[in-house]
Design a protein around this motif. Structure first.
Motif, mmCIF file in Angstrom:
data_model
loop_
_atom_site.group_PDB
_atom_site.id
_atom_site.type_symbol
_atom_site.label_atom_id
_atom_site.label_comp_id
_atom_site.label_asym_id
_atom_site.label_seq_id
_atom_site.Cartn_x
_atom_site.Cartn_y
_atom_site.Cartn_z
ATOM 1 N N ASP A 1 0.832 -1.207 0.000
ATOM 2 C CA ASP A 1 0.000 0.000 0.000
ATOM 3 C C ASP A 1 0.867 1.257 0.000
ATOM 4 O O ASP A 1 0.609 2.200 -0.765
ATOM 5 C CB ASP A 1 -0.924 -0.017 1.216
ATOM 6 N N LEU A 2 1.904 1.266 0.823
ATOM 7 C CA LEU A 2 2.796 2.426 0.852
ATOM 8 C C LEU A 2 3.485 2.618 -0.499
ATOM 9 O O LEU A 2 3.609 3.741 -0.994
ATOM 10 C CB LEU A 2 3.843 2.267 1.955
ATOM 11 N N ALA A 3 3.937 1.513 -1.095
ATOM 12 C CA ALA A 3 4.649 1.602 -2.369
ATOM 13 C C ALA A 3 3.744 2.105 -3.485
ATOM 14 O O ALA A 3 4.207 2.799 -4.405
ATOM 15 C CB ALA A 3 5.235 0.236 -2.736
ATOM 16 N N SER A 4 2.463 1.790 -3.399
ATOM 17 C CA SER A 4 1.526 2.248 -4.429
ATOM 18 C C SER A 4 1.330 3.762 -4.387
ATOM 19 O O SER A 4 0.898 4.378 -5.362
ATOM 20 C CB SER A 4 0.172 1.547 -4.263
ATOM 21 N N LYS A 5 1.687 4.385 -3.262
ATOM 22 C CA LYS A 5 1.471 5.822 -3.073
ATOM 23 C C LYS A 5 2.764 6.634 -3.108
ATOM 24 O O LYS A 5 2.711 7.870 -3.132
ATOM 25 C CB LYS A 5 0.774 6.053 -1.726
ATOM 26 N N HIS A 6 3.930 5.930 -3.088
ATOM 27 C CA HIS A 6 5.207 6.641 -3.000
ATOM 28 C C HIS A 6 6.205 5.996 -3.960
ATOM 29 O O HIS A 6 6.713 4.900 -3.706
ATOM 30 C CB HIS A 6 5.739 6.605 -1.560
ATOM 31 N N ASP A 7 6.506 6.688 -5.042
ATOM 32 C CA ASP A 7 7.339 6.130 -6.101
ATOM 33 C C ASP A 7 8.772 5.852 -5.677
ATOM 34 O O ASP A 7 9.468 5.079 -6.330
ATOM 35 C CB ASP A 7 7.370 7.085 -7.306
ATOM 36 N N PHE A 8 9.232 6.506 -4.599
ATOM 37 C CA PHE A 8 10.631 6.283 -4.222
ATOM 38 C C PHE A 8 10.844 4.904 -3.586
ATOM 39 O O PHE A 8 11.977 4.469 -3.420
ATOM 40 C CB PHE A 8 11.148 7.402 -3.311
ATOM 41 N N ILE A 9 9.768 4.199 -3.238
ATOM 42 C CA ILE A 9 9.886 2.803 -2.786
ATOM 43 C C ILE A 9 9.998 1.942 -4.041
ATOM 44 O O ILE A 9 9.033 1.740 -4.768
ATOM 45 C CB ILE A 9 8.687 2.383 -1.930
ATOM 46 N N LYS A 10 11.187 1.456 -4.312
ATOM 47 C CA LYS A 10 11.472 0.752 -5.569
ATOM 48 C C LYS A 10 11.315 -0.764 -5.464
ATOM 49 O O LYS A 10 11.164 -1.451 -6.468
ATOM 50 C CB LYS A 10 12.904 1.058 -6.030
ATOM 51 N N GLY A 11 11.403 -1.282 -4.248
ATOM 52 C CA GLY A 11 11.294 -2.719 -4.050
ATOM 53 C C GLY A 11 10.901 -3.033 -2.627
ATOM 54 O O GLY A 11 11.040 -2.197 -1.724
ATOM 55 N N ILE A 12 10.391 -4.254 -2.431
ATOM 56 C CA ILE A 12 9.948 -4.707 -1.113
ATOM 57 C C ILE A 12 10.565 -6.070 -0.824
ATOM 58 O O ILE A 12 10.567 -6.960 -1.686
ATOM 59 C CB ILE A 12 8.404 -4.824 -1.055
ATOM 60 N N ILE A 13 11.093 -6.226 0.377
ATOM 61 C CA ILE A 13 11.452 -7.539 0.908
ATOM 62 C C ILE A 13 10.433 -7.844 1.998
ATOM 63 O O ILE A 13 10.416 -7.189 3.042
ATOM 64 C CB ILE A 13 12.886 -7.573 1.471
#
Length: 277
Positions: free
Chosen positions: A65-77
């Protein structure tokens, strides 16, 4: 552009985040993208890998959810129970999201010294390998012998060692950890985050010269193509601030060539996590 390969977000809950003890009381609060983005802008950091801080599937949903709103999150572990009968189902669900690059388990908290080598866990890692997913290794130095056995079983998965295996910097121990790091570095599909270093030292009294010998061991062990810059924000705030973490990284990177610095700060993360921008 800098890619921060290791940071966390959370909405603080006392029970869920019980690992944040009294010595870390200043991070007993929420940390969200709006807190981190101005810090990144100030320090010319262009993106990050958000790493799980809670061992639930809800954590994956929270980070997505956070990544969908903030482009600077490039990947998730993220996290999945690698021993679960539902593993295939859970991996199918999160496999719909290319931003989920892999998973980790908080092995440092496991009492079993052979946790990584148990049959059910190994089967789960095998499934990650089959799917081309990353596994991040979070352990203490006394667990590194099992890590060495573990990684040799999976030559076709990308492993990333978090926080340089968390050396006992505050106690001044280096030799046994150094030997194990050098052996681990011989396994070519293992990479190492230069992260979480200041929180393994004396929170209030560490100096850059105290820490550089440990960073140099990581460089000697893994080389310039398999090390990545990471801040471990907001955990790093218990021993300093983002600027101090970056200052340490820059002091370390000064001995590298310009191309090697680009690898350390950006290119290696882009390649390892298959980042598109």
């Amino acid at each position: 552009m800098i890619i921060d390969s290791h940071q966390h977000f959370w909405i603080f809950e006392k029970e869920k985040h019980a690992w944040i003890d009294d010595n870390m009381a200043n991070i007993r609060r929420d940390f969200l993208p709006m807190d981190l983005e101005p810090i990144y802008n100030e320090n010319k950091v262009g993106g990050c890998i958000a790493v799980q801080a809670d061992q639930t599937l809800k954590e994956n949903d929270f980070l997505l959810d956070l990544a969908s709103k903030h482009d600077f999150i490039k990947g998730i572990i993220g996290w999945v129970d690698l021993r679960s009968e539902r593993l295939h189902h859970d991996l199918d669900i999160y496999g719909q999201f290319p931003i989920v690059k892999g998973y980790r388990h908080v092995v440092q908290a496991e009492i079993d010294p052979l946790f990584l080598l148990r049959k059910e866990f190994l089967e789960g890692i095998g499934e990650l390998q089959n799917r081309g997913l990353i596994y991040e290794i979070l352990v203490f130095p006394h667990q590194l012998p099992s890590v060495l056995e573990f990684v040799r079983l999976f030559p076709h998965i990308t492993f990333v060692l978090d926080h340089m295996g968390k050396p006992y910097i505050k106690s001044g121990y280096i030799q046994a950890w150094k030997l194990l790091m050098k052996e681990l570095g011989k396994v070519e599909n293992v990479h190492c985050k230069i992260s979480g270093v200041i929180t393994e030292a004396d929170y209030r009294n560490w100096t850059v010269p105290d820490l550089l010998p440990y960073l140099e061991v990581a460089l000697e062990s893994f080389g310039t193509k398999r090390i990545l810059y990471g801040s471990d924000w907001p955990v790093c705030l218990v021993a300093g601030n983002y600027g101090k973490v970056l200052e340490l990284a820059k002091e370390f990177a000064n001995e590298l060539s310009e191309n090697e610095q680009q690898d350390f700060y950006h290119n290696n993360a882009g390649r390892i996590y298959n980042l598109k921008n």
